[in-house]
Structures are given as C-alpha cells and as structure tokens.
Write a protein that holds these residues in place. Sequence first.
Motif, mmCIF file in Angstrom:
data_model
loop_
_atom_site.group_PDB
_atom_site.id
_atom_site.type_symbol
_atom_site.label_atom_id
_atom_site.label_comp_id
_atom_site.label_asym_id
_atom_site.label_seq_id
_atom_site.Cartn_x
_atom_site.Cartn_y
_atom_site.Cartn_z
ATOM 1 N N THR A 169 14.310 0.133 -4.972
ATOM 2 C CA THR A 169 13.491 -1.035 -4.641
ATOM 3 C C THR A 169 12.027 -0.685 -4.364
ATOM 4 N N SER A 170 11.710 0.595 -4.329
ATOM 5 C CA SER A 170 10.366 1.018 -3.910
ATOM 6 C C SER A 170 9.681 1.840 -4.996
ATOM 7 N N ARG A 171 8.427 1.491 -5.237
ATOM 8 C CA ARG A 171 7.638 2.215 -6.247
ATOM 9 C C ARG A 171 7.276 3.611 -5.765
ATOM 10 N N ASN A 172 6.952 3.763 -4.507
ATOM 11 C CA ASN A 172 6.517 5.069 -4.007
ATOM 12 C C ASN A 172 7.549 5.727 -3.083
ATOM 13 N N GLY A 173 8.709 5.080 -2.901
ATOM 14 C CA GLY A 173 9.754 5.664 -2.066
ATOM 15 C C GLY A 173 9.492 5.538 -0.582
ATOM 16 N N VAL A 174 8.416 4.835 -0.194
ATOM 17 C CA VAL A 174 8.056 4.745 1.216
ATOM 18 C C VAL A 174 7.846 3.298 1.658
ATOM 19 N N ASN A 175 6.951 2.572 0.960
ATOM 20 C CA ASN A 175 6.581 1.258 1.493
ATOM 21 C C ASN A 175 5.934 0.311 0.477
ATOM 22 N N HIS A 176 6.124 0.546 -0.794
ATOM 23 C CA HIS A 176 5.580 -0.355 -1.815
ATOM 24 C C HIS A 176 6.703 -0.799 -2.745
ATOM 25 N N PRO A 177 6.755 -2.100 -3.066
ATOM 26 C CA PRO A 177 7.834 -2.589 -3.930
ATOM 27 C C PRO A 177 7.658 -2.137 -5.374
ATOM 28 N N ASP A 207 9.001 -2.829 -9.544
ATOM 29 C CA ASP A 207 9.053 -4.056 -10.337
ATOM 30 C C ASP A 207 10.273 -4.913 -9.984
ATOM 31 N N PHE A 208 11.382 -4.302 -9.640
ATOM 32 C CA PHE A 208 12.571 -5.060 -9.236
ATOM 33 C C PHE A 208 12.274 -5.897 -7.991
ATOM 34 N N ALA A 233 8.613 -12.668 -5.988
ATOM 35 C CA ALA A 233 8.223 -13.844 -6.761
ATOM 36 C C ALA A 233 9.283 -14.945 -6.672
ATOM 37 N N GLN A 234 10.553 -14.567 -6.745
ATOM 38 C CA GLN A 234 11.629 -15.553 -6.644
ATOM 39 C C GLN A 234 11.619 -16.245 -5.288
#
Length: 113
Positions: A87-95, A97-98, A104-105
Amino acid sequence: MNDRADKRRGEYRANMESTLDTIRAQSPGTEFIVVTSMLNTPKQGDQLEPILHLRDEALQISRAGMALVDMTSPHQTIIEHKNYLDTSRNGVNHPNDFLQRVYAQRVVEVLSP
C-alpha cells in the motif's frame, strides 16, 4: 502525517480549525474536503498512535460546507489483510498507486449524492 510530532499533534485540531476559518473569512463560498492520513509503517511500533489521534481530532472538526474523508480507518483495515508494503510507495508513509485509488474512491463516495 506531518503533524504527528508531539508538539504539532497537540495543536492539530486548533490549527486545522483556524485554517478553515481563515480561508472561509476571505472566501465565504469555499468548500472543504478534509482527508485523514494513511498510517505510517507498522515497523515504527507505537508510532501509529499519533496518526490515530490526528484522525480522531479531524473527526471532531465540523464546519458548514466541509466534508470529511477518513482514510486512516480504511487503511488500518486494509493492512490487516495486506502487507503494508503493498500500500506504500516508499514503505514508510506515502501511498502507492493502489492506495491512491482507495483515496480517490473514498473522496468520490463523499461527493456522490
């Protein structure tokens, strides 16, 4: 997420309310969507509590023309079933694309009649 430090956390709600009120005073027709944060990595242990606190504070803010999107709770549920790194782009604190699609939903759910 950036307000999770002890000093800033204690001022979060007042700062958010002040920001909303200041903008509203300058632009009475402005509408707001307040979105709570995803959780930071569970590897930080008890460091999840500050994010949960900020969510709880945000849930208490109420202004005319304001919608609230709780992303903290859905993210908490998601990571009970998925690895945080899914769920995380950087593995720490940023979402990633999923999770951005989940954001957005949730916004669309609030905006839909």
